[in-house]
Design a protein around this motif. Structure first.
Motif, short mmCIF file in Angstrom:
data_model
loop_
_atom_site.label_atom_id
_atom_site.label_comp_id
_atom_site.label_asym_id
_atom_site.label_seq_id
_atom_site.Cartn_x
_atom_site.Cartn_y
_atom_site.Cartn_z
N ILE A 1 0.63 -1.19 0.04
CA ILE A 1 -0.05 0.09 0.03
C ILE A 1 0.76 1.20 -0.05
N LYS A 2 0.68 2.04 -1.04
CA LYS A 2 1.54 3.17 -1.09
C LYS A 2 0.41 4.45 -0.60
N VAL A 3 1.15 5.19 0.07
CA VAL A 3 0.31 6.26 1.15
C VAL A 3 1.04 7.70 1.10
N THR A 4 0.26 8.71 1.15
CA THR A 4 1.02 9.98 1.15
C THR A 4 1.41 10.36 2.71
N LYS A 5 2.38 11.24 3.08
CA LYS A 5 2.61 11.48 4.37
C LYS A 5 1.68 11.93 5.20
N GLU A 6 0.73 12.63 4.44
CA GLU A 6 -0.38 13.15 5.46
C GLU A 6 -1.32 12.10 5.98
N ASN A 7 -1.55 11.20 4.94
CA ASN A 7 -2.68 10.20 5.54
C ASN A 7 -1.88 8.99 6.08
N PHE A 8 -0.53 9.04 6.26
CA PHE A 8 0.09 7.93 6.82
C PHE A 8 -0.26 7.50 8.04
N LEU A 9 -0.29 8.25 9.17
CA LEU A 9 -0.41 8.01 10.33
C LEU A 9 -1.75 7.42 10.62
N ASP A 10 -2.89 8.05 9.93
CA ASP A 10 -4.16 7.61 10.13
C ASP A 10 -4.36 5.90 9.42
N LEU A 11 -3.52 5.69 8.27
CA LEU A 11 -3.53 4.50 7.79
C LEU A 11 -3.02 3.49 8.74
N MET A 12 -1.98 3.98 9.55
CA MET A 12 -1.19 3.09 10.32
C MET A 12 -2.21 2.82 11.57
N LYS A 13 -2.80 3.56 12.06
CA LYS A 13 -3.67 3.60 13.04
C LYS A 13 -4.93 2.75 12.80
N ASP A 14 -5.26 2.69 11.55
CA ASP A 14 -6.43 1.87 11.12
C ASP A 14 -5.99 0.44 10.91
N LEU A 15 -4.94 0.28 10.52
CA LEU A 15 -4.32 -1.25 10.32
C LEU A 15 -4.10 -1.63 11.69
N LYS A 16 -3.68 -0.96 12.41
CA LYS A 16 -3.37 -1.61 13.87
C LYS A 16 -4.72 -1.85 14.55
N ASN A 17 -5.75 -1.09 14.26
CA ASN A 17 -7.08 -1.49 14.87
C ASN A 17 -7.55 -2.91 14.16
N ASP B 1 11.71 15.90 2.80
CA ASP B 1 12.13 16.32 3.84
C ASP B 1 12.84 15.46 5.12
N TYR B 2 12.82 14.10 4.63
CA TYR B 2 13.32 13.29 5.47
C TYR B 2 12.68 13.28 6.98
N LYS B 3 11.36 13.46 7.07
CA LYS B 3 10.73 13.60 7.96
C LYS B 3 9.38 12.76 7.89
N VAL B 4 9.02 11.80 8.79
CA VAL B 4 8.00 10.63 8.73
C VAL B 4 7.26 10.99 10.05
N PRO B 5 5.94 10.90 10.34
CA PRO B 5 5.41 10.73 11.74
C PRO B 5 5.69 9.41 12.37
N SER B 6 5.93 9.34 13.67
CA SER B 6 6.53 8.34 14.40
C SER B 6 5.32 7.24 14.79
N VAL B 7 5.51 5.87 14.63
CA VAL B 7 4.57 4.99 15.04
C VAL B 7 4.99 4.35 16.28
N ALA B 8 5.88 4.93 16.98
CA ALA B 8 6.24 4.25 18.41
C ALA B 8 5.12 4.12 19.28
N GLY B 9 4.33 5.20 19.22
CA GLY B 9 3.08 5.03 20.26
C GLY B 9 2.20 3.86 19.84
N LEU B 10 2.28 3.16 18.72
CA LEU B 10 1.32 2.35 18.33
C LEU B 10 1.83 0.77 18.71
#
Lengths: 346, 369, 155
Positions: C20-36, C77-86
């Motif tokens: 699944i390819k995703v943009t940086k903006e939607n990334f964290l929402d997708l990860m939360k969704d997958l975790k759930n 810009d070498y920046k990605v939201p962290s998923v360490a909370g998940l």
């Protein structure tokens, strides 16, 4: 007739005082040699025995059957550089191994060894209170370990020293209680019940048969005091690197090493003297020394087997064991000894 | 007690029970460990970067040096990914040979662990008994590959040389004799009250924490999750052999010990079947054998996971059509297993901390890469 | 699996895994969704230096259903939201990728280098990392490592 008097006879042309002094010096020299040789033999036997248990061959390169291996190791230790920690407390640091080794040798001077053919007994010190002397000297040894741990400015060593203190406090008491039981029983039969020799000469059965609980408690305490594997908390090498002897190298380390083996040998000797009849054998002879050594050697081998087949016990369980089990058991033993003594008195 | 009075103590990087170069910064309150922080990287040589600079087939030697106690598991893991990326198939015989070697390596690795765990608890004797058995395995490895530990036996497209009759006879001997010896070693540890008191109920890792930290392998199975890549996503011919996954629900040190011992028995079972089933065929796919000037090229990205002795060992290779991989990423199972140590070793005694870190089965070639 | 988040595209990789390819903006929402949805095991985080952008690849696995999915996100810009909370395993994984590739995971609780000393210059797995400059490692009084370019300052 013991060696001391024979030596004094030999030197008697030099005058009373000089002959006694010379006799004591030579006798002590004998004893140091005896201790050193028995330690070397013990370490050799230990290494061979360990190797057999672990399906190895053990020392086999230096000399025939590796007999000279220990000499080579000792030479290596002596020749090694003494690395001194920078922040050490100098005097106690250097004193500590000496305290351990000297008090070990001192303890050997007190034991009644029994006769060895026409030579007589090796024993140097003859006194009415040898038990008090012996356990007083034994209590000095841990001081060396604690000094070593505190003075070498190392956190591992400090933790090792703390563990050594905790261990000694919780295991000297049951040890002394079970000795007390013996003294009590001996007092019914001999007026000088604090002397090891009169305890030995007055017994009609080895005390180990009369009070097996005491033997058990005392042997465990001796294992704990010699600090090998189930109870080697002071220098638990997988936790505290090497505990109190972490910062030691060369011959100073060698002294701690010999002190440990010496403690095993000393402990076995004391157990066989107090509980297994010491120099008295199945047949009456002038071979008391040999009987004693045989008994001690068997105990030493038992100790080695325990050493090589046990993992280390955790410190809190160990202290619990000392306070919650051994001391009550020693108390019960004391009561039983009292009952037996009363029976004799009647 | 306030935290300022805690003693800070470094265990490692040079310490008798740190299994290599782990450094644990521990804060102690007397004998109690309050906090620990693992510091790693002392054996870091950046194998991933080295792999980017080397040809596909030559990378294998760096994988040998990751889990150096069970090297062939690493080779299998890398080749699973590399062969998919390079579109090279391997014959049935090679698959069976690889299964045999991977399982023997697993036994070898677990034997090192069992011996070293005895040492961690202050028990000297089992170590030698384990290493004597391991020596027999190393003799087998020498027979098939010519070297003992870092065998470099497999290659893209097969193995370097066919397994010999002598090696098969040696493996059969080993399969026949090992169960008895394993039982001896097992009894040496398990019939000892002190050993049980050091392991039972200590370092309990629950299921949720384990999964969340990415813990895999025997540690995860000891916590009650039935996850084994050999069953979950069978590679090579693991779907054609009959074996069980040992699972324990206790999650303590003892469970991890028992799971690893049972795994050795199951591995032996696999080897026993594989020796009988191994078919004839070529030991090498000639398609992989290019001349020195023309190298294999791979494009796309492939992730392959395999079950090494420590857990899920994954290799992710990205190729850009060149003769060298564009990016290689290794999923080291021990790194995740280690990351759970601060959770496990909280408010325990020093001795327990050592006992817990021993059950993680740390191998630093793999953690630091 | 179903997700409500807008994605760039879905495909199947060479190894048969769903990407699944995703943009940086939607990334964290997708990860939360997958975790759930039960993807409880974050297997691997990989950064791939594509020279003009950085691709970060997440391998997710579900212990219960044994499903596998690969999430790819690109960043310039070498920046990605962290998923360490998940997933707790993301903690060290992200530290490793920060260490070796210089990807900054925003919101990471403790973004320090994992393998290399704290003052190491550069990120070795980047394609433009200069391998000719040798850095030497030494240890200070506290026992912490530091890196230096001085030839005699380390070993």
């Amino acid at each position: 007739m013991n060696i001391l008097l024979r030596l004094q006879e030999l030197f008697s042309p030099l005058g009373h005082l000089a002959s006694y002094i010379l006799a004591y010096i030579f006798e002590s020299l004998f004893l140091v040699i005896f201790v050193t040789i028995s330690l070397i033999v013990m370490i050799y036997v230990f290494r061979k025995y360990m190797a057999r248990i672990q399906q190895r061959i053990g020392p086999n390169r230096v000399g025939k059957f590796g007999l000279l291996q220990l000499i080579a190791d000792a030479l290596k230790l002596v020749g090694k550089e003494n690395i001194l920690p920078k922040n050490r407390d100098d005097l106690p640091y250097k004193l500590a191994p000496a305290i351990v080794f000297v008090s070990l040798v001192l303890a050997f001077t007190i034991l009644p060894y029994g006769d060895f053919f026409y030579l007589g007994s090796f024993t140097v010190t003859h006194s009415e209170v040898t038990i008090v002397l012996l356990f007083g000297i034994i209590a000095i040894m841990p001081i060396g370990e604690v000094l070593a741990g505190v003075s070498s400015a190392n956190k591992y060593a400090l933790l090792g020293a703390l563990r050594a203190v905790a261990k000694d406090v919780s295991f000297e008491i049951p040890m002394m209680l079970s000795v007390l039981a013996i003294v009590m029983m001996a007092s019914a039969r001999t007026p000088s019940s604090l002397s090891l020799e009169s305890i030995l000469s007055s017994e009609f059965l080895p005390y180990g048969i009369l009070e097996p609980i005491g033997l058990f408690v005392f042997f465990i305490s001796m294992v704990a005091r010699a600090s090998y594997t189930p109870f080697d908390l002071g220098e638990s090498d997988s936790e505290l690197v090497s505990g109190h002897s972490t910062e030691y190298s060369g011959m100073r380390f060698g002294m701690f090493y010999m002190g440990m083996f010496g403690s095993i040998f000393l402990g076995s000797l004391i157990v066989s003297i107090l509980y297994l009849g010491g120099p008295s054998g199945p047949v009456e002879s002038s071979l008391g020394f040999i009987w004693l050594i045989i008994k001690a050697a068997i105990l030493v081998l038992i100790s080695f087997t325990v050493w090589l087949s046990m993992p280390r016990i955790r410190i809190d369980k160990f202290i619990n064991f000392g306070w919650k089990y051994l001391i009550p058991i020693a108390m019960i033993n004391l009561i039983l000894a009292g009952i037996i003594t009363l029976g004799w008195g009647l | 007690m306030p935290s300022s009075e805690w003693v800070e103590l470094n265990f490692g990087p040079q310490h008798p029970s740190m299994h290599g170069v782990l450094r644990l910064k521990a804060k102690l309150d007397g004998e109690i460990v309050k906090e620990i922080e693992p510091v790693i990287g002392y054996l870091h040589r950046n194998a991933e970067k080295i792999c980017e600079m080397t040809y596909f087939n030559d990378n294998l030697i760096y994988f040998d040096r990751m889990d150096y106690v069970g090297a062939m598991n690493m080779e299998v893991g890398y080749l699973e990914a590399a062969e998919k990326l390079l579109d090279i198939s391997i014959s049935e015989r090679v698959k069976w040979i690889r299964v045999i070697m991977a399982e023997l390596s697993r036994i070898a690795a677990h034997l090192v662990w069992a011996g070293a765990y005895g040492l961690d608890l202050g028990m000297l004797t089992p170590f030698f008994h384990c290493f004597i058995e391991r020596e027999k395995l190393l003799t087998i490895f020498t027979e098939v590959s010519g070297s003992r530990q870092e065998v470099n036996y497999m290659c893209v497209g097969g193995v370097y040389q066919d397994i010999t009759e002598k090696a098969i006879a040696e493996i059969e001997d080993f399969v026949r004799e090992f169960p008895k010896r394993l039982k001896d070693i097992f009894n040496m540890l398990m019939k000892n009250d002190i050993f049980l008191s050091r392991t039972k109920g200590i370092g309990i890792l629950d299921k949720e924490t384990a999964i969340s930290y990415g813990v895999t392998g025997p540690m995860l199975r000891a916590s009650g999750v039935e996850y084994d890549v050999r069953k979950a996503e069978p590679y090579l011919v693991y779907d054609q052999v009959n074996f069980d996954i040992p699972v324990s629900y206790k999650g303590d040190n003892l469970a991890r010990v028992l799971v690893r011992f049972e795994e050795m028995r199951q591995s032996l079972k696999i080897v026993e079947q594989a020796i009988k089933k191994i078919p004839d065929g070529p030991y090498f796919n000639p398609k992989a054998k290019k001349s020195l000037m023309i190298r294999m090229r791979g494009e796309g990205d492939v992730y392959a996971r395999t079950e090494s002795s420590k857990g899920e060992f994954g290799v992710y290779i990205v190729g850009d059509g060149g003769v060298k991989p564009y990016r290689v990423r290794v999923r080291s199972p021990t790194l995740r297993n280690l990351s759970v140590l601060p959770e496990l070793a909280k408010d325990v005694m020093i001795a327990d901390m050592i006992a817990i870190s021993g059950t993680l089965d740390l191998v630093f070639g793999e953690i630091d890469r | 699996m179903n997700y409500t988040v807008q994605v760039i595209g879905e495909s199947v990789g060479k190894d048969g895994r769903k990407i699944i390819k995703v943009t940086k903006e939607n990334f964290l929402d997708l990860m939360k969704d997958l975790k759930n949805q039960g993807f409880d095991h974050l297997s691997l985080i990989t950064g791939v230096d594509r020279k003009d952008f950085m691709e970060v690849v997440y391998h997710l696995h579900s212990m219960k259903t044994n499903e596998y999915v690969v999430v790819k996100v690109e960043t310039r810009d070498y920046k990605v939201p962290s998923v360490a909370g998940l997933w707790n395993s993301a903690n060290w994984d992200e530290r490793e990728q920060y260490d070796l590739l210089g990807i900054i995971f925003e919101g990471h609780p403790n973004l320090k280098r994992l393998f290399l000393p704290e003052n190491w210059v550069g990120h070795p797995l980047r394609k433009n990392y200069d391998m000719k400059k040798t850095q030497y490692i030494n240890m200070d009084e506290e026992g912490n490592d530091y890196a230096t370019f001085d030839e005699r300052g380390g070993w």
